[in-house]
Design a protein around this motif. Structure first.
Motif, short mmCIF file in Angstrom:
data_model
loop_
_atom_site.label_atom_id
_atom_site.label_comp_id
_atom_site.label_asym_id
_atom_site.label_seq_id
_atom_site.Cartn_x
_atom_site.Cartn_y
_atom_site.Cartn_z
N ALA A 1 11.60 -1.71 5.11
CA ALA A 1 12.35 -1.00 4.05
C ALA A 1 11.58 0.29 3.78
N GLY A 2 11.90 1.34 4.53
CA GLY A 2 11.11 2.55 4.43
C GLY A 2 9.69 2.25 4.87
N PRO A 3 8.70 2.53 4.02
CA PRO A 3 7.30 2.27 4.41
C PRO A 3 6.88 0.81 4.24
N LEU A 4 7.74 -0.03 3.68
CA LEU A 4 7.38 -1.43 3.44
C LEU A 4 7.71 -2.29 4.65
N THR A 5 6.77 -3.18 5.00
CA THR A 5 6.96 -4.06 6.15
C THR A 5 6.50 -5.47 5.81
N ASP B 1 0.82 -1.22 0.00
CA ASP B 1 0.00 0.00 0.00
C ASP B 1 0.86 1.27 0.00
N ASN B 2 1.92 1.24 0.81
CA ASN B 2 2.76 2.42 0.95
C ASN B 2 4.01 2.39 0.08
N ALA B 3 4.12 1.37 -0.78
CA ALA B 3 5.28 1.30 -1.67
C ALA B 3 5.24 2.46 -2.67
N ILE B 4 6.40 3.04 -2.92
CA ILE B 4 6.51 4.17 -3.84
C ILE B 4 6.76 3.66 -5.26
N LEU B 5 5.96 4.16 -6.20
CA LEU B 5 6.14 3.79 -7.60
C LEU B 5 7.36 4.52 -8.17
N GLU B 6 8.29 3.76 -8.71
CA GLU B 6 9.48 4.36 -9.31
C GLU B 6 9.39 4.44 -10.83
N ARG B 7 8.76 3.43 -11.43
CA ARG B 7 8.73 3.41 -12.90
C ARG B 7 7.58 2.53 -13.38
N VAL B 8 6.97 2.93 -14.50
CA VAL B 8 5.91 2.15 -15.14
C VAL B 8 6.40 1.76 -16.53
N GLU B 9 6.17 0.51 -16.90
CA GLU B 9 6.46 0.06 -18.27
C GLU B 9 5.22 -0.63 -18.83
N LEU B 10 4.84 -0.28 -20.06
CA LEU B 10 3.74 -0.95 -20.75
C LEU B 10 4.34 -1.86 -21.82
N ILE B 11 3.97 -3.12 -21.77
CA ILE B 11 4.54 -4.12 -22.69
C ILE B 11 3.40 -4.81 -23.43
#
Length: 354
Positions: free
Chosen positions: A311-315, A134-144
């Motif tokens: 890991a930051g907001p990830l648990t 839920d709190n993971a930060i999106l770094e990159r999106v790829e459409l394939i």
């Protein structure tokens, strides 16, 4: 349920019984305790003390044996107030570090290695739960492109986590339109948490003004964004990672067919394991549940020891499942150390992804 109080002698005898049973898997007798532990009392006194402990619910007679075996309550008292705290040995720490840090840097790969290594070193069944995203930060999106009417959306998240979503489209989308929508999604969504994206995706994309070719594809994300990102956040059985069950199968408790069936059933019900571990992820810290404390007949023969990693907001959680007869001091120290090692490693992953 209240736990009966113990005298100092009862505490010492109970600790000796537990240590003997953990080491030998055999009921402890008064003579062997007197000989091994130097309790400064006679075997007869130890025998009387063991009878008192049995009346209080800490020990029981298996079959017709003259020796005693600890109950779940005994293990609970041992864990809470008798257990000698000690850090893992240097050799064990080096092994864990080498095995967990060697290989791919994806979160799932790291957790799989951690569960496997922890299980082998403790001789229990290693378990790990992937972090809640839920709190993971999106770094990159790829459409394939997968086919003329289906795309794969790959989400690269903080700490090296990855999630994928399948998107169905009507009619073939041009490569240029896919590239444009990929750019828009990265411009508007990178740096946000999945929770933020799920709750505001439509609003963030409505004023984009894409080219005609990209408009249809972008509308899919505007109109179906909630459902798409809900699927990215759904807990998956795959996020429960297990080590080798064979290390448990070698323990005396699993020589019987009945207990082996319980072990196999446990490893096959990952959904239930996932629920159990997710509750522990929410409470944080070290968690130890012994035998009947689980309130689940399938787990009545087992102890589960876990610790949270961050890991930051990830648990998530890492730990082991084993019989109630386990070397709690060693297991707890190794589980705690592994959670700290995972936290450090995933933090380093996060820095490397920035």
């Amino acid at each position: 349920m209240s736990i009966p109080a113990l005298s100092e002698r009862e505490r010492r005898v109970l600790e000796a019984v537990i240590q003997t049973y953990v080491e030998t898997a055999q009921p402890a007798g008064s003579r062997s305790l007197a000989h091994k532990f130097g309790l400064n009392v006679s075997p007869a006194t130890i025998r009387n003390t063991m009878s008192d402990l049995e009346e209080k619910g800490y020990l029981f007679h298996p079959h017709a044996s003259a020796g005693r075996v600890p109950t779940d309550i005994a293990y609970r008292v041992y864990v809470d107030s008798l257990i000698p705290a000690r850090p893992p040995g240097a050799t064990e720490r080096r092994k864990l570090t080498a095995q967990i840090t060697t290989g791919g840097s994806a979160v799932e790969a790291i957790l799989r290695r951690a569960a496997q290594s922890l299980g082998v070193i403790t001789q229990e069944l290693g378990i790990a739960l992937g972090p809640r995203l839920d709190n993971a930060i999106l770094e990159r999106v790829e459409l394939i492109r997968l086919s003329s009417e289906r795309l794969l959306v790959a989400l690269t998240l903080s700490a090296g986590a990855v999630r994928t979503i399948f998107v169905d489209v009507h009619g073939e989308i041009a490569d240029a339109a896919i590239s444009e929508v990929t750019r828009v999604l990265n411009d508007r969504l990178a740096g946000l948490s999945l929770r933020q994206i799920r709750s505001s995706l439509g609003d963030r994309l409505r004023d984009v003004g894409p080219t005609a070719g990209a408009s249809d594809l972008l509308n899919v994300f505007i109109e179906e964004g909630d459902q798409l990102f809900d699927s990215a956040l759904e807990p998956s059985d795959d996020t429960v990672l297990l080590g080798q069950a064979s290390v448990l199968a070698e323990q005396p408790e699993f020589a019987s067919i009945d207990n082996m069936r319980k072990l196999v059933a446990l490893t096959e019900t990952r959904e239930k394991l996932g629920e159990l571990l997710r509750r522990r992820s929410e409470t944080g810290g070290v968690s130890i549940t012994i035998g009947n404390e689980h309130n689940d007949p399938k787990l009545a023969s087992f102890t589960v020891v876990t610790a949270s990693y961050h890991a930051g907001p990830l648990t998530g959680v890492i730990g082991v499942i084993g019989p109630t007869r386990m070397p709690y001091d060693k297991v707890i120290s190794l589980v705690t150390h592994t959670s700290e090692l995972l936290t450090d490693l995933l933090k380093e992953n996060s820095r490397n992804h920035v």
